[in-house]
Design a protein around this motif. Sequence first.
Motif, short mmCIF file in Angstrom:
data_model
loop_
_atom_site.label_atom_id
_atom_site.label_comp_id
_atom_site.label_asym_id
_atom_site.label_seq_id
_atom_site.Cartn_x
_atom_site.Cartn_y
_atom_site.Cartn_z
N GLY A 162 0.86 -1.18 0.00
CA GLY A 162 0.17 0.09 0.06
C GLY A 162 0.92 1.31 0.02
O GLY A 162 0.15 2.42 0.14
N ARG A 163 2.27 1.10 0.03
CA ARG A 163 3.07 2.42 -0.02
C ARG A 163 3.79 2.50 -1.11
O ARG A 163 5.05 3.32 -1.18
CB ARG A 163 3.90 2.31 1.22
CG ARG A 163 2.99 2.31 2.60
CD ARG A 163 3.73 2.53 4.01
NE ARG A 163 4.63 3.64 3.87
CZ ARG A 163 5.39 4.05 4.69
NH1 ARG A 163 6.04 3.22 5.43
NH2 ARG A 163 6.20 5.06 4.64
N VAL A 170 7.41 2.74 -15.56
CA VAL A 170 6.30 1.79 -15.82
C VAL A 170 5.45 2.20 -14.65
O VAL A 170 6.02 1.84 -13.52
CB VAL A 170 6.25 0.45 -16.08
CG1 VAL A 170 4.74 -0.04 -16.18
CG2 VAL A 170 6.92 0.33 -17.39
N LEU A 171 4.04 2.86 -14.52
CA LEU A 171 3.32 2.61 -13.26
C LEU A 171 1.90 2.37 -13.76
O LEU A 171 1.18 3.11 -14.60
CB LEU A 171 3.36 4.16 -12.54
CG LEU A 171 2.53 4.15 -11.39
CD1 LEU A 171 3.24 3.18 -10.40
CD2 LEU A 171 2.31 5.67 -10.99
N MET A 172 1.45 1.02 -13.29
CA MET A 172 0.01 0.93 -13.62
C MET A 172 -0.98 0.51 -12.35
O MET A 172 -0.19 -0.05 -11.35
CB MET A 172 -0.16 -0.51 -14.34
CG MET A 172 0.78 -0.45 -15.77
SD MET A 172 0.63 -1.78 -16.78
CE MET A 172 0.85 -3.32 -15.62
N HIS A 173 -1.88 1.10 -12.16
CA HIS A 173 -2.92 1.05 -10.97
C HIS A 173 -3.58 -0.47 -11.34
O HIS A 173 -4.08 -0.57 -12.21
CB HIS A 173 -3.49 2.08 -10.77
CG HIS A 173 -2.83 3.14 -10.19
ND1 HIS A 173 -2.14 4.32 -11.47
CD2 HIS A 173 -2.20 3.57 -9.07
CE1 HIS A 173 -1.53 5.11 -10.55
NE2 HIS A 173 -1.49 4.79 -9.44
N PHE A 174 -4.30 -1.17 -10.29
CA PHE A 174 -5.18 -1.86 -10.51
C PHE A 174 -6.36 -1.55 -11.35
O PHE A 174 -7.00 -2.43 -12.16
CB PHE A 174 -5.69 -2.28 -9.06
CG PHE A 174 -4.51 -3.38 -8.23
CD1 PHE A 174 -4.27 -4.60 -8.73
CD2 PHE A 174 -4.14 -2.60 -7.31
CE1 PHE A 174 -3.24 -5.33 -8.11
CE2 PHE A 174 -3.21 -3.47 -6.46
CZ PHE A 174 -2.57 -4.67 -7.04
N ASP A 223 1.77 -2.72 -4.79
CA ASP A 223 1.55 -2.55 -3.56
C ASP A 223 0.94 -4.02 -3.06
O ASP A 223 0.76 -4.39 -1.84
CB ASP A 223 0.25 -1.82 -3.63
CG ASP A 223 0.49 -0.29 -3.33
OD1 ASP A 223 1.36 0.16 -2.53
OD2 ASP A 223 -0.17 0.51 -3.93
N GLY A 224 1.01 -4.96 -3.85
CA GLY A 224 0.83 -6.42 -3.43
C GLY A 224 -0.65 -6.78 -3.70
O GLY A 224 -1.53 -5.67 -3.88
#
Length: 137
Positions: free
Chosen positions: A11-12, A30-34, A68-69
């Motif tokens: 979460g961090r 690269v940055l991908m959110h759920f 974030d897992g």
Amino acid sequence: MKVDPYLIFNGRCEEAIQFYVDALGARLEVLMHFSDAPPEAQGGCAQTPEGVMHASFRIGDSVVMATDGAPGEPKPFGSFALTLTVVDELEAVRCFDALTDGGQVTMPLAPTFFAHQFGMVTDRFGVAWNVIFPKAM
């Protein structure tokens, strides 16, 4: 073949990446959110749409991946350290001091028999780091 570390920040993740950008000059690739995944691929992760599903950033020539897992039990770091090899004493001091911000020094940065400078720190996210300015071998 190569091995790249994949860090789970519970979460961090975005906060950690920004810390490494500021502290070590990391470059986000690269940055991908759920929420970026199609609904059918989100599975149980839909409950944390703002969470980082996958990120990749570079520190020097090295790639570090992060997330974030998945939902569930947090996964603590342990039994490993990332080693940051630098090219001079000033860079060793700068990186070590940056990583100690909010972290805990395990071994102060100092000359050793095998390095001009070597120190160990656990950063504010629980990641263990070795900082080394090695002697020529």
